[in-house]
Design a protein around this motif. Structure first.
Motif, mmCIF file in Angstrom:
data_model
loop_
_atom_site.group_PDB
_atom_site.id
_atom_site.type_symbol
_atom_site.label_atom_id
_atom_site.label_comp_id
_atom_site.label_asym_id
_atom_site.label_seq_id
_atom_site.Cartn_x
_atom_site.Cartn_y
_atom_site.Cartn_z
ATOM 1 N N GLN A 91 -9.162 37.339 2.315
ATOM 2 C CA GLN A 91 -7.863 37.799 1.803
ATOM 3 C C GLN A 91 -6.873 38.004 2.931
ATOM 4 O O GLN A 91 -7.192 38.618 3.946
ATOM 5 N N ALA A 113 -2.556 38.661 2.472
ATOM 6 C CA ALA A 113 -1.735 39.711 1.847
ATOM 7 C C ALA A 113 -1.787 39.662 0.321
ATOM 8 O O ALA A 113 -1.083 40.401 -0.352
ATOM 9 N N LEU A 160 -7.918 40.741 5.779
ATOM 10 C CA LEU A 160 -7.467 40.603 7.173
ATOM 11 C C LEU A 160 -6.227 41.434 7.497
ATOM 12 O O LEU A 160 -5.594 41.227 8.534
ATOM 13 N N PRO A 164 -4.212 36.676 12.125
ATOM 14 C CA PRO A 164 -3.865 36.123 10.808
ATOM 15 C C PRO A 164 -3.208 37.113 9.850
ATOM 16 O O PRO A 164 -2.525 36.705 8.919
ATOM 17 N N ASP A 222 9.384 29.531 4.872
ATOM 18 C CA ASP A 222 9.800 30.733 4.138
ATOM 19 C C ASP A 222 9.299 30.665 2.693
ATOM 20 O O ASP A 222 10.003 30.210 1.799
ATOM 21 N N PRO A 223 8.060 31.145 2.447
ATOM 22 C CA PRO A 223 7.553 31.053 1.068
ATOM 23 C C PRO A 223 8.117 32.161 0.161
ATOM 24 O O PRO A 223 7.409 32.645 -0.713
ATOM 25 N N GLU A 240 8.215 35.069 -0.373
ATOM 26 C CA GLU A 240 7.588 36.399 -0.355
ATOM 27 C C GLU A 240 7.261 36.736 1.109
ATOM 28 O O GLU A 240 6.276 36.241 1.660
ATOM 29 N N GLY A 253 -2.687 33.514 5.554
ATOM 30 C CA GLY A 253 -2.609 33.009 4.184
ATOM 31 C C GLY A 253 -1.673 31.808 4.095
ATOM 32 O O GLY A 253 -1.936 30.844 3.371
ATOM 33 N N GLU A 279 -7.494 26.680 1.990
ATOM 34 C CA GLU A 279 -7.596 27.777 1.001
ATOM 35 C C GLU A 279 -8.868 28.625 1.149
ATOM 36 O O GLU A 279 -9.548 28.925 0.171
ATOM 37 N N GLY A 336 -13.454 28.113 6.499
ATOM 38 C CA GLY A 336 -13.666 29.096 7.548
ATOM 39 C C GLY A 336 -12.569 30.138 7.498
ATOM 40 O O GLY A 336 -11.602 30.007 6.737
ATOM 41 N N ILE A 342 -9.541 31.807 9.371
ATOM 42 C CA ILE A 342 -8.597 31.576 10.467
ATOM 43 C C ILE A 342 -8.406 32.917 11.175
ATOM 44 O O ILE A 342 -7.953 33.896 10.557
ATOM 45 N N PRO A 378 11.927 34.144 -9.339
ATOM 46 C CA PRO A 378 10.483 34.376 -9.523
ATOM 47 C C PRO A 378 10.163 35.828 -9.830
ATOM 48 O O PRO A 378 9.245 36.113 -10.612
ATOM 49 N N GLU A 393 2.923 23.340 -3.174
ATOM 50 C CA GLU A 393 2.953 24.440 -2.209
ATOM 51 C C GLU A 393 2.040 25.620 -2.527
ATOM 52 O O GLU A 393 1.648 26.345 -1.625
#
Ligand SMILES: Cc1cc2nc3c(=O)[nH]c(=O)nc-3n(C[C@H](O)[C@H](O)[C@H](O)COP(=O)(O)OP(=O)(O)OC[C@H]3O[C@@H](n4cnc5c(N)ncnc54)[C@H](O)[C@@H]3O)c2cc1C
Length: 527
Positions: free
Chosen positions: A58, A60, A78, A101, A143-144, A146, A153, A245, A249, A251, A385, A481
């Motif tokens: 996990q 965020a 994380l 991360p 810039d996703p 959020e 992530g 995803e 492993g 990151i 959103p 995305e």
């Protein structure tokens, strides 16, 4: 090897948020740990491998595909790995920042805007590089929307956002990664260093083991894509892990490449009377006429009439949003990155001219080039959103099985009009409530179906899969995305077929032989 950190065993009581993400799906876990270092992550993974225990990673938990939602086993969260580790400059003079991360996008932005950071453990060269960085103008373009998303992530999902139209997705901005494998061994991956030979790869772990095998044989679509493992002949092997995803492993460290900050950023919201004219504007923006003096924009975003109605209703209930005249049915947000005032004036004039001759009104157009004004435009963009999520949350109270049904499909340029026509036709026939918004510059809009009950939910899901089939036939992607996670495994199969998915499973087994990591992400778990 240090001891593994303690594990909380009553997750539902001690950290209930660790059982869900922004997809609003809830899972189960029999333990959650919050490691503070790579070594602690490796110790946790070794323990889990010895016990044959599944592990969900996990960041965020802002993901929309339930990739961070556990399906039993241990959660490695994380959020404590939130330190900025150093700054450097590449041979080409490009600035790089190395992070753990769990650093959030907002924390990275704060750092780049001058916020103090703890440099106690930094090397002297890194501190010198920071001093240089402070005299220059760099930014991180992905810039996703959020900004509480973690950088780990964002790498794991190959996140992107509005400006990915010009700057590309996360992949383009990753220079180096450290990845902890399921057995606790580490891989160091640097762009330009480890390459595949054709479709074969060899990688040496830190302990000296060699991992090797074939890459999947499928061809990737020539559109924005975050579905499944990246695979191409002679590829940079770092790309295998970007967009994986949490299935290959953990990151544990990321070196990001920064981009020069443009001197002026101009944001404009154009209101238009109907969809055909909105699509005409998109086509015009994508191919600017050189004589108009306006460059290609860095972002082109779309809002359909459903979104404008949703936002007008939210405003009537007190949401902090500007007024929008009722006769405007559609809106396009355009962003330009320009070097000087003359180019900015050329952009404004070219856009105003187009709007006036195509049924819009320059006086009803919102434009801003200062920080405060652009922040307001950004709030307007992000409100779409957010208000969709609120609407879904209301309906979930009545129908707990409902989740957000937001599409993430992208098509090549030539299919933008056909795909929009397909959405409208099918949604009208099914009489579903919906809104459409998103990254139209990349032919990647999110159709958000707002089901009123479980029957409509099932109808919406069936439509989504039917659209995915058509989009794949047009050379598009089933996830541009948000990733596949646990919610769209059926669509991965649509895109790559049984053979492609089997090749992905085989690749996963090379890195995670006992299939313990991110179980249920990308493809259903085979017991
Ligand atoms: C309002 C809203 C708008 C959004 N808009 C966009 C958008 O425009 N573009 C976009 O791309 N996304 C968007 N998202 C989705 C989300 O923000 C991104 O997917 C983001 O990259 C997820 O980061 P996270 O830290 O929350 O990851 P999580 O949700 O915690 O995890 C996501 C996946 O990554 C894996 N993972 C997390 N950290 C690691 C790690 N260190 N190592 C290995 N695997 C890891 C998890 O196992 C999981 O599979 C939006 C979300 C919201 C709520």
């Amino acid at each position: 090897m240090p001891a593994a950190p303690s594990i909380l065993t009553d997750v539902a009581r001690d950290f209930p948020d660790g059982l869900r993400d922004e997809s609003r799906r809830t899972g189960t876990a029999d333990g959650i740990a919050f490691p503070g270092s790579s070594q602690e992550i490796c110790a946790l993974l070794q323990q889990a491998t010895q016990a044959g225990r599944r592990v969900t990673i996990q960041g965020a938990r802002t993901g929309l595909a339930a990739g961070a939602v556990p399906d039993g086993g241990l959660v490695i969260n994380l959020s404590r790995m939130d330190r900025i580790l150093g700054v450097s400059f590449g041979p080409d003079g490009q600035a790089r920042v190395c992070v753990q991360p769990g650093v959030t996008l907002q924390a990275l932005r704060n750092f780049l805007e001058g916020a103090a950071t703890d440099t106690t453990n930094w090397e002297a060269t890194s501190r010198e590089a920071l001093a240089t960085l402070r005299t220059q103008h760099w930014f991180f373009p992905t810039d996703p929307t959020e900004t509480s998303a973690s950088l780990g992530g964002m790498v794991a999902c190959n996140a992107s956002g509005a400006c990915s139209f010009a700057y590309g997705a996360m992949r383009r901005h990753i220079h180096r990664l450290t990845v902890a494998l399921a057995d606790g061994d580490l891989l160091e991956l640097e762009r330009g260093v480890q390459q595949a030979t054709g479709r074969q790869f060899h990688l040496s772990t830190r302990s000296g083991r060699v991992l090797s095998g074939p890459l999947p044989a499928y061809d990737l679509p020539q559109v924005k894509n975050a579905a499944g493992y990246y695979a191409a002949p002679d590829m940079a092997l770092i790309d295998l892990f970007i967009g994986s995803e949490g299935s290959l492993g953990v990151i544990t460290e990321i070196a990001l490449t920064l981009s020069p900050r443009p001197p002026i950023t101009l944001g404009v919201v154009c209101f238009l009377p109907d969809e055909p004219r909105a699509l005409d504007l998109v086509a015009w923006l994508r191919n600017p006429q050189p004589q108009a003096g306006a460059p290609r924009p860095v972002a082109i975003e779309y809002f359909d009439r459903g979104v404008l109605e949703l936002l007008r209703a939210a405003r009537a209930r007190g949401a902090h949003l500007p007024p929008m005249a009722d006769h405007w049915q559609e809106a396009i947000y355009v962003e330009y990155a320009v070097a000087d005032d003359a180019t900015m004036d050329a952009c404004s004039a070219a856009l105003a001219g187009w709007i006036e001759t195509h049924g819009g009104c320059a006086d009803d157009t919102w434009a801003a080039c200062d920080d405060l004004g652009r922040q307001r435009l950004k709030e307007f963009r992000h409100a779409a959103p957010e208000h969709v999520n609120l609407r879904i949350a209301e309906r979930q109270r009545l129908h707990p099985g409902l989740t957000k049904l937001g599409t993430d499909l992208a098509v090549p340029d030539a299919y933008l009009r056909p795909v929009m026509a397909m959405y409208r036709r099918d949604l009208a026939a099914a009489q579903l409530e919906y809104v459409v918004f998103g990254h139209i510059g990349d032919n990647h809009v999110h159709v958000n179906i707002l089901p009123r009950d479980m029957l409509e939910y099932a109808q919406g899901k069936a439509l989504y899969e039917a659209w995915a089939r058509q989009v794949v036939a047009w050379g598009g992607s089933v996830s541009a995305e948000h990733g596949i996670g646990k919610l769209k495994t059926n669509l991965l199969q649509v895109m790559y077929g049984a053979k492609g998915v089997a090749e992905m499973r085989a690749l996963k087994r090379i890195f995670d032989p006992a299939t313990l990591l991110g179980v249920g992400n990308l493809f259903p778990w085979e017991k």
